[in-house]
Design a protein around this motif. Structure first.
Motif, PDB file in Angstrom:
ATOM      1  N   ASP A  44       7.534  73.380  13.390  1.00 35.88           N
ATOM      2  CA  ASP A  44       6.797  74.496  13.971  1.00 35.88           C
ATOM      3  C   ASP A  44       6.120  75.366  12.919  1.00 35.88           C
ATOM      4  N   SER A  45       6.351  75.082  11.627  1.00 36.04           N
ATOM      5  CA  SER A  45       5.832  75.973  10.574  1.00 36.04           C
ATOM      6  C   SER A  45       4.312  75.937  10.505  1.00 36.04           C
ATOM      7  N   GLY A  46       3.722  74.831  10.939  1.00 38.08           N
ATOM      8  CA  GLY A  46       2.264  74.732  10.898  1.00 38.08           C
ATOM      9  C   GLY A  46       1.719  74.438   9.523  1.00 38.08           C
ATOM     10  N   THR A  47       2.573  74.369   8.508  1.00 40.75           N
ATOM     11  CA  THR A  47       2.106  74.204   7.134  1.00 40.75           C
ATOM     12  C   THR A  47       2.811  73.054   6.414  1.00 40.75           C
ATOM     13  N   LEU A  48       4.106  72.956   6.615  1.00 46.57           N
ATOM     14  CA  LEU A  48       4.893  72.005   5.820  1.00 46.57           C
ATOM     15  C   LEU A  48       4.589  70.565   6.194  1.00 46.57           C
ATOM     16  N   ASP A  49       4.733  69.675   5.207  1.00 48.12           N
ATOM     17  CA  ASP A  49       4.765  68.244   5.502  1.00 48.12           C
ATOM     18  C   ASP A  49       6.052  68.002   6.274  1.00 48.12           C
ATOM     19  N   GLN A  96      11.546  72.532   0.192  1.00 48.75           N
ATOM     20  CA  GLN A  96      10.844  73.165   1.312  1.00 48.75           C
ATOM     21  C   GLN A  96      11.515  74.497   1.641  1.00 48.75           C
ATOM     22  N   ILE A  97      10.687  75.434   2.088  1.00 50.24           N
ATOM     23  CA  ILE A  97      11.212  76.704   2.602  1.00 50.24           C
ATOM     24  C   ILE A  97      10.319  77.113   3.768  1.00 50.24           C
ATOM     25  N   ALA A  98      10.930  77.563   4.846  1.00 48.05           N
ATOM     26  CA  ALA A  98      10.138  77.978   6.010  1.00 48.05           C
ATOM     27  C   ALA A  98      10.923  78.980   6.836  1.00 48.05           C
ATOM     28  N   VAL A  99      10.182  79.865   7.468  1.00 43.01           N
ATOM     29  CA  VAL A  99      10.762  80.889   8.336  1.00 43.01           C
ATOM     30  C   VAL A  99      10.006  80.826   9.659  1.00 43.01           C
ATOM     31  N   ASP A 100      10.755  80.915  10.744  1.00 42.16           N
ATOM     32  CA  ASP A 100      10.143  80.919  12.068  1.00 42.16           C
ATOM     33  C   ASP A 100       9.120  82.056  12.149  1.00 42.16           C
ATOM     34  N   ARG A 104       8.810  86.217  10.299  1.00 39.03           N
ATOM     35  CA  ARG A 104       8.115  86.304   9.002  1.00 39.03           C
ATOM     36  C   ARG A 104       7.802  87.745   8.612  1.00 39.03           C
ATOM     37  N   GLY A 105       7.645  87.944   7.312  1.00 40.12           N
ATOM     38  CA  GLY A 105       7.289  89.260   6.795  1.00 40.12           C
ATOM     39  C   GLY A 105       8.451  90.236   6.763  1.00 40.12           C
ATOM     40  N   ARG A 106       9.671  89.735   6.910  1.00 35.14           N
ATOM     41  CA  ARG A 106      10.856  90.606   6.921  1.00 35.14           C
ATOM     42  C   ARG A 106      11.823  90.238   5.811  1.00 35.14           C
ATOM     43  N   LYS A 107      11.303  89.552   4.785  1.00 36.72           N
ATOM     44  CA  LYS A 107      12.084  89.191   3.594  1.00 36.72           C
ATOM     45  C   LYS A 107      13.166  88.155   3.873  1.00 36.72           C
ATOM     46  N   VAL A 108      13.020  87.420   4.956  1.00 37.37           N
ATOM     47  CA  VAL A 108      14.018  86.382   5.226  1.00 37.37           C
ATOM     48  C   VAL A 108      13.953  85.306   4.137  1.00 37.37           C
ATOM     49  N   ALA A 109      12.735  84.849   3.802  1.00 37.33           N
ATOM     50  CA  ALA A 109      12.600  83.808   2.776  1.00 37.33           C
ATOM     51  C   ALA A 109      13.074  84.326   1.421  1.00 37.33           C
ATOM     52  N   ALA A 110      12.690  85.542   1.072  1.00 34.23           N
ATOM     53  CA  ALA A 110      13.103  86.110  -0.213  1.00 34.23           C
ATOM     54  C   ALA A 110      14.624  86.193  -0.290  1.00 34.23           C
ATOM     55  N   GLN A 111      15.232  86.593   0.806  1.00 35.01           N
ATOM     56  CA  GLN A 111      16.701  86.707   0.806  1.00 35.01           C
ATOM     57  C   GLN A 111      17.386  85.354   0.723  1.00 35.01           C
ATOM     58  N   THR A 129       6.681  73.311  -5.718  1.00 36.21           N
ATOM     59  CA  THR A 129       5.241  73.039  -5.740  1.00 36.21           C
ATOM     60  C   THR A 129       4.598  73.729  -4.546  1.00 36.21           C
ATOM     61  N   ILE A 130       3.377  74.198  -4.758  1.00 37.03           N
ATOM     62  CA  ILE A 130       2.652  74.952  -3.723  1.00 37.03           C
ATOM     63  C   ILE A 130       1.188  74.531  -3.769  1.00 37.03           C
ATOM     64  N   THR A 131       0.577  74.421  -2.602  1.00 39.61           N
ATOM     65  CA  THR A 131      -0.854  74.134  -2.565  1.00 39.61           C
ATOM     66  C   THR A 131      -1.636  75.434  -2.791  1.00 39.61           C
ATOM     67  N   GLN A 138       2.838  81.463  -2.432  1.00 34.44           N
ATOM     68  CA  GLN A 138       2.571  81.889  -3.813  1.00 34.44           C
ATOM     69  C   GLN A 138       3.162  83.267  -4.066  1.00 34.44           C
ATOM     70  N   ARG A 139       2.978  84.174  -3.103  1.00 37.27           N
ATOM     71  CA  ARG A 139       3.507  85.538  -3.280  1.00 37.27           C
ATOM     72  C   ARG A 139       5.041  85.530  -3.261  1.00 37.27           C
ATOM     73  N   LEU A 140       5.612  84.719  -2.370  1.00 39.14           N
ATOM     74  CA  LEU A 140       7.076  84.627  -2.279  1.00 39.14           C
ATOM     75  C   LEU A 140       7.685  84.280  -3.636  1.00 39.14           C
ATOM     76  N   ALA A 142       6.107  84.331  -6.710  1.00 42.68           N
ATOM     77  CA  ALA A 142       5.739  85.298  -7.759  1.00 42.68           C
ATOM     78  C   ALA A 142       6.677  86.499  -7.695  1.00 42.68           C
ATOM     79  N   SER A 143       6.950  86.928  -6.488  1.00 39.78           N
ATOM     80  CA  SER A 143       7.818  88.074  -6.284  1.00 39.78           C
ATOM     81  C   SER A 143       9.263  87.748  -6.690  1.00 39.78           C
ATOM     82  N   PHE A 144       9.688  86.517  -6.410  1.00 39.87           N
ATOM     83  CA  PHE A 144      11.033  86.079  -6.840  1.00 39.87           C
ATOM     84  C   PHE A 144      11.140  86.166  -8.368  1.00 39.87           C
TER      85      PHE A 144
HETATM   86  C1  LIG Z   1       6.121  81.176   3.050  1.00 43.88           C
HETATM   87  C2  LIG Z   1       7.128  81.746   4.050  1.00 43.88           C
HETATM   88  C3  LIG Z   1       8.410  80.917   3.941  1.00 43.88           C
HETATM   89  C4  LIG Z   1       7.433  83.212   3.674  1.00 43.88           C
HETATM   90  O1  LIG Z   1       8.490  83.669   4.533  1.00 43.88           O
HETATM   91  P1  LIG Z   1       8.721  85.218   4.853  1.00 43.88           P
HETATM   92  O2  LIG Z   1      10.143  85.381   5.258  1.00 43.88           O
HETATM   93  O3  LIG Z   1       7.684  85.698   5.791  1.00 43.88           O
HETATM   94  O4  LIG Z   1       8.464  85.878   3.423  1.00 43.88           O
HETATM   95  P2  LIG Z   1       9.078  87.271   2.921  1.00 43.88           P
HETATM   96  O5  LIG Z   1       9.046  88.252   4.029  1.00 43.88           O
HETATM   97  O6  LIG Z   1      10.393  86.996   2.284  1.00 43.88           O
HETATM   98  O7  LIG Z   1       8.019  87.740   1.828  1.00 43.88           O
HETATM   99  C5  LIG Z   1       8.142  87.401   0.450  1.00 43.88           C
HETATM  100  C6  LIG Z   1       6.900  87.915  -0.267  1.00 43.88           C
HETATM  101  O8  LIG Z   1       5.744  87.183   0.196  1.00 43.88           O
HETATM  102  C7  LIG Z   1       4.775  88.077   0.733  1.00 43.88           C
HETATM  103  N1  LIG Z   1       4.153  87.440   1.886  1.00 43.88           N
HETATM  104  C8  LIG Z   1       4.765  86.991   3.002  1.00 43.88           C
HETATM  105  N2  LIG Z   1       3.848  86.485   3.851  1.00 43.88           N
HETATM  106  C9  LIG Z   1       2.634  86.635   3.240  1.00 43.88           C
HETATM  107  C10 LIG Z   1       1.317  86.294   3.612  1.00 43.88           C
HETATM  108  N3  LIG Z   1       1.047  85.704   4.796  1.00 43.88           N
HETATM  109  N4  LIG Z   1       0.313  86.570   2.747  1.00 43.88           N
HETATM  110  C11 LIG Z   1       0.562  87.140   1.547  1.00 43.88           C
HETATM  111  N5  LIG Z   1       1.824  87.498   1.134  1.00 43.88           N
HETATM  112  C12 LIG Z   1       2.839  87.232   1.979  1.00 43.88           C
HETATM  113  C13 LIG Z   1       5.561  89.299   1.132  1.00 43.88           C
HETATM  114  O9  LIG Z   1       4.735  90.440   1.183  1.00 43.88           O
HETATM  115  C14 LIG Z   1       6.588  89.373   0.033  1.00 43.88           C
HETATM  116  O10 LIG Z   1       5.981  89.886  -1.141  1.00 43.88           O
HETATM  117  P3  LIG Z   1       6.638  91.138  -1.925  1.00 43.88           P
HETATM  118  O11 LIG Z   1       8.032  90.667  -2.332  1.00 43.88           O
HETATM  119  O12 LIG Z   1       5.725  91.338  -3.068  1.00 43.88           O
HETATM  120  O13 LIG Z   1       6.714  92.258  -0.938  1.00 43.88           O
HETATM  121  C15 LIG Z   1       6.593  81.721   5.509  1.00 43.88           C
HETATM  122  O14 LIG Z   1       5.317  82.316   5.528  1.00 43.88           O
HETATM  123  C16 LIG Z   1       6.488  80.315   6.111  1.00 43.88           C
HETATM  124  O15 LIG Z   1       7.458  79.800   6.679  1.00 43.88           O
HETATM  125  N6  LIG Z   1       5.307  79.680   5.970  1.00 43.88           N
HETATM  126  C17 LIG Z   1       5.129  78.311   6.515  1.00 43.88           C
HETATM  127  C18 LIG Z   1       5.869  77.291   5.673  1.00 43.88           C
HETATM  128  C19 LIG Z   1       5.407  77.295   4.213  1.00 43.88           C
HETATM  129  O16 LIG Z   1       4.223  77.391   3.929  1.00 43.88           O
HETATM  130  N7  LIG Z   1       6.386  77.166   3.283  1.00 43.88           N
HETATM  131  C20 LIG Z   1       6.138  77.135   1.871  1.00 43.88           C
HETATM  132  C21 LIG Z   1       5.705  75.783   1.437  1.00 43.88           C
HETATM  133  S1  LIG Z   1       5.551  75.688  -0.318  1.00 43.88           S
END
Ligand SMILES: CC(C)(COP(=O)(O)OP(=O)(O)OC[C@H]1O[C@@H](n2cnc3c(N)ncnc32)[C@H](O)[C@@H]1OP(=O)(O)O)[C@@H](O)C(=O)NCCC(=O)NCCS
Length: 183
Positions: A44-49, A96-100, A104-111, A129-131, A138-140, A142-144
């Motif tokens: 359901d992520s819409g992005t991941l392989d 792989q990392i993904a959040v429903d 999203r946007g609630r630091k679930v992935a960061a945590q 690796t990231i496209t 990329q932000r996730l 970089a922020s880590f």
């Molecule tokens: C990438 C993904 C896992 C991030 O999950 P998330 O829980 O929403 O991310 P977080 O809330 O923990 O945010 C982490 C950082 O990324 C930033 N971020 C999150 N979504 C963003 C977006 N759409 N655009 C830009 N920055 C974004 C946040 O602001 C935060 O930055 P900060 O620490 O400087 O404040 C989620 O968007 C996802 O599941 N995407 C689809 C699957 C995917 O692409 N996975 C990665 C493959 S390499």
């Protein structure tokens, strides 16, 4: 709802940005059966392989130590799948990392990343690796790197032409380290 944060011990005492506990949120190692949920979140992520469901079920069994699921009220709402590189076990590779989308946007992935690295011993570097078009990922990472006081280098790894099947963008290797001890 605000951003979620976890305590440093069991990753289960969650508070929002106002310090109010958010009940029902926790981060744990996946059980074998949760491989099926990881497959659903990936699908359901819409992005991941999307790999086969069989692959996620096996990964949840064999890489549970280096993977995590985020649960809200017992439902898997995110996962991170990682492994230690066989020739460099101090390097944690995030496959792989993904959040429903609802979480999203609630630091679930960061945590999930922070919980994983804090639970594992001997991890000095992290790779993924990231496209080029994936700004959120990329932000996730970089922020880590910033949170963990680590350098962050990006270099080519898998070119578009390397893929035998169409539809893949080039995957850039992100190298993060050395991670601060105690992170
Ligand atoms: C990438 C993904 C896992 C991030 O999950 P998330 O829980 O929403 O991310 P977080 O809330 O923990 O945010 C982490 C950082 O990324 C930033 N971020 C999150 N979504 C963003 C977006 N759409 N655009 C830009 N920055 C974004 C946040 O602001 C935060 O930055 P900060 O620490 O400087 O404040 C989620 O968007 C996802 O599941 N995407 C689809 C699957 C995917 O692409 N996975 C990665 C493959 S390499």
């Amino acid at each position: 709802m605000g951003q979620l944060t976890t305590s440093s011990d069991r990753h289960s005492s969650t508070r929002d940005t106002t310090g109010t506990p958010v009940p029902g949120f926790e981060i744990t190692s996946p059980t074998r059966h949760q491989g099926a949920d990881m497959w659903r979140v990936a699908r359901d992520s819409g992005t991941l392989d999307l790999n086969t469901s069989y692959a996620y079920l096996l990964m949840a069994r064999d890489f549970a130590e280096t993977s995590r699921v985020a649960l809200q009220d017992g439902e898997v709402v995110g996962f991170v799948l990682g492994y230690r590189r066989p020739l460099d076990p101090g390097c944690l590779f995030i496959w792989q990392i993904a959040v429903d989308s609802s979480m999203r946007g609630r630091k679930v992935a960061a945590q999930m990343l922070d919980a994983l690295v804090s639970d594992l011993s001997g991890v000095r570097t992290l790779e993924t690796t990231i496209t080029e078009d994936n700004a959120a990922s990329q932000r996730l990472f970089a922020s880590f790197a910033e949170r963990h006081g680590a350098a962050h280098r990006i270099e080519p790894l898998i070119e578009e032409a390397d893929f035998p099947d169409p539809g893949h963008g080039a995957e850039l290797l992100h190298l993060i380290g050395e991670l601060n001890s105690g992170s």
